[in-house]
Motif scaffolding. Structure first.
Motif, PDB file in Angstrom:
ATOM      1  N   LEU A 254      29.789   1.828 -13.426  1.00  0.00           N
ATOM      2  CA  LEU A 254      29.411   3.231 -13.299  1.00  0.00           C
ATOM      3  C   LEU A 254      30.569   4.157 -13.640  1.00  0.00           C
ATOM      4  N   GLY A 386      26.325   4.503 -22.581  1.00  0.00           N
ATOM      5  CA  GLY A 386      26.681   5.906 -22.413  1.00  0.00           C
ATOM      6  C   GLY A 386      26.811   6.648 -23.733  1.00  0.00           C
ATOM      7  N   VAL A 421      27.535  17.417 -16.037  1.00  0.00           N
ATOM      8  CA  VAL A 421      26.903  16.192 -15.522  1.00  0.00           C
ATOM      9  C   VAL A 421      27.958  15.124 -15.250  1.00  0.00           C
ATOM     10  N   PHE A 422      28.957  15.007 -16.137  1.00  0.00           N
ATOM     11  CA  PHE A 422      30.060  14.073 -15.905  1.00  0.00           C
ATOM     12  C   PHE A 422      30.743  14.362 -14.572  1.00  0.00           C
ATOM     13  N   TRP A 425      28.594  13.297 -11.751  1.00  0.00           N
ATOM     14  CA  TRP A 425      28.580  11.828 -11.694  1.00  0.00           C
ATOM     15  C   TRP A 425      29.813  11.311 -10.945  1.00  0.00           C
ATOM     16  N   ILE A 428      29.678  12.010  -7.234  1.00  0.00           N
ATOM     17  CA  ILE A 428      28.822  11.065  -6.509  1.00  0.00           C
ATOM     18  C   ILE A 428      29.574   9.774  -6.229  1.00  0.00           C
TER      19      ILE A 428
END
Length: 448
Positions: A254, A386, A421-422, A425, A428
């Motif tokens: 991830l 990705g 968004v990166f 990510w 998270i």
């Protein structure tokens, strides 16, 4: 530690070889009158063999001496370079790239295995930092050197550069003399099934093919059934019963998506928004990669003294800052972007060191080779997924608006949204996955 510096040199040459040919694709296409899909096989063929080779050499390292595997791999690398250098037809270019990849893939596998076998655990972080620095430097140098060569000479000379890897063979044979191999039976059919599954997966990803994706799933099911029934399978399913290893691998995949996504996305942004040439883009990206190479060694020392958890905290925070800044200042001065990349590349290198060191500590002697090879293969596949997703977004999505409420980047909205968004990510990973992994390991392996 001498062997680690030799390994880092081989890593630089190997990584350069994988990045240089992206710059040369237009010239190759013109010389052989190819379509875009045809010339893409210069890169695609290399990617497929590289991913398969990483885990294959890892498995072979459990039975055969590393110095012999390195010798064979680097000789194949050189033979492929010669074939490509003298290529008069396109099939010779592809044959050269396949041979290059079949040989060069011994290097990423060995870059994980050699530090484990030859370096004490308390110094392993520094060793992994040195090899990660080699990877960062090779990534930076590849496009710049390719741009210079293709500007003044024929693209075939890119193949000739890879012959420099031959100088490392005598040193590997001298220093890799402590291997303790085991009389294992190599499961050839299991290896073929794994190679077929990985090939189909990468083809499904790069071609965005639903049919290939379905066939991949079928082959994966066949492979899983096979390794559960055969004695001494190519990939022992028992390794996945190691919950610490499995959980750490999930975290790594991830997080390491960005190792390929960022080098892919930044040139696209600098080209489309700032209208920079390939050579100028290489110069803009080089300082960040150089700093990352220098700080990779520092990151290894931090891992040895403060622990992997401490290093990964720094790594993820640096990445979070980078992606947030890029989301805000997407269409600002490219000199500002160059400065931000100093932070981001350091974060990526720290993540490589910390995650590789963590994974290595979850494996015992019987699982090191294939376990670290699998780590390299899966991290590469996650990056390939990705970049494919990013390519689809850039080709098909033109955002008239921005998710970023701080700064509206006009024509750069799509890039701004991607970087935001990166950032989410990574946030998270910091807030949830990272905490879960620490709890799963009871502050033992991960934090050491």
């Amino acid at each position: 530690m001498k062997i680690i510096y030799i390994l880092a040199l081989a890593m630089i040459i190997s990584v350069m070889n994988s990045t240089m040919f992206n710059v040369a694709l237009p010239s190759i296409r013109h010389d052989f009158d190819l379509s875009s899909s045809q010339v893409s096989w210069v890169v695609t063929s290399y990617i497929i063999i590289y991913a398969i080779g990483s885990v294959t050499y890892g498995k072979l390292a459990d039975k055969y001496r590393l110095k012999n595997l390195m010798t064979i791999g680097l000789c194949l690398f050189a033979i492929g370079s010669i074939v490509g250098f003298v290529a008069s037809d396109y099939w010779m270019v592809i044959a050269g790239r396949i041979l290059q990849s079949a040989g060069a893939s011994v290097i990423p596998a060995s870059s994980m295995i050699i530090p484990i076998r030859y370096i004490a655990a308390e110094k392993r972080g520094r060793a992994l930092g040195i090899t990660s620095s080699g990877m960062a430097l090779g990534t930076a140098m590849g496009p710049i050197i390719a741009g210079m060569i293709t500007s003044f000479a024929d693209w075939r000379y890119l193949f000739a550069i890879s012959l420099l890897s031959l100088v490392t063979i005598p040193f590997f044979r001298k220093y890799l003399n402590q291997d303790q191999v085991r009389p294992l039976k190599i499961d050839i059919w299991g290896g073929i099934l794994l190679a077929t599954t990985v090939t189909l997966l990468l083809l499904a990803i790069t071609n965005v093919s639903l049919i290939l994706a379905i066939i991949t799933i079928v082959m994966l099911i066949v492979f899983v059934i096979y390794i559960r029934k055969v004695d001494q399978p190519f990939l022992d399913p028992a390794i996945f019963r190691n919950s610490t290893y499995t959980t750490t691998m999930i975290i790594a995949c991830l997080a390491l998506i960005f190792n390929l996504c960022v080098p892919y996305l930044i040139p696209q942004m600098l080209s489309s928004i700032h209208q920079l040439s390939s050579f100028t883009i290489g110069l803009i990206m080089f300082p960040g990669a150089l700093i990352a190479a220098i700080f990779g060694i520092v990151g290894g020392r931090i891992a040895d003294s403060k622990g992997n958890t401490f290093l990964l905290r720094i790594a993820f925070v640096l990445q979070l800052i980078t992606y947030a800044l890029l989301a805000v200042f997407t269409d600002r001065s490219y000199w500002l972007i160059m400065g931000v990349l100093l932070i981001g590349n350091t974060g990526l290198t720290f993540a490589q060191v910390g995650l590789a060191n963590t994974v290595s500590r979850t494996l015992d002697g019987a699982q090191v080779g294939v376990g670290m090879g699998l780590y390299m293969m899966l991290s590469f596949i996650s990056g390939a997924i990705g970049t494919t997703v990013l390519g689809l977004i850039l080709d098909r999505v033109k955002s008239p608006w921005s998710l970023n409420s701080i700064w509206y980047a006009g024509g750069a909205n799509t890039f701004s949204n991607i970087f935001l968004v990166f950032a989410i990510w990574i946030a998270i990973i910091i807030l949830f996955l990272f905490r879960y992994l620490r709890a799963a390991n009871h502050n033992s392996t991960f934090s050491k």
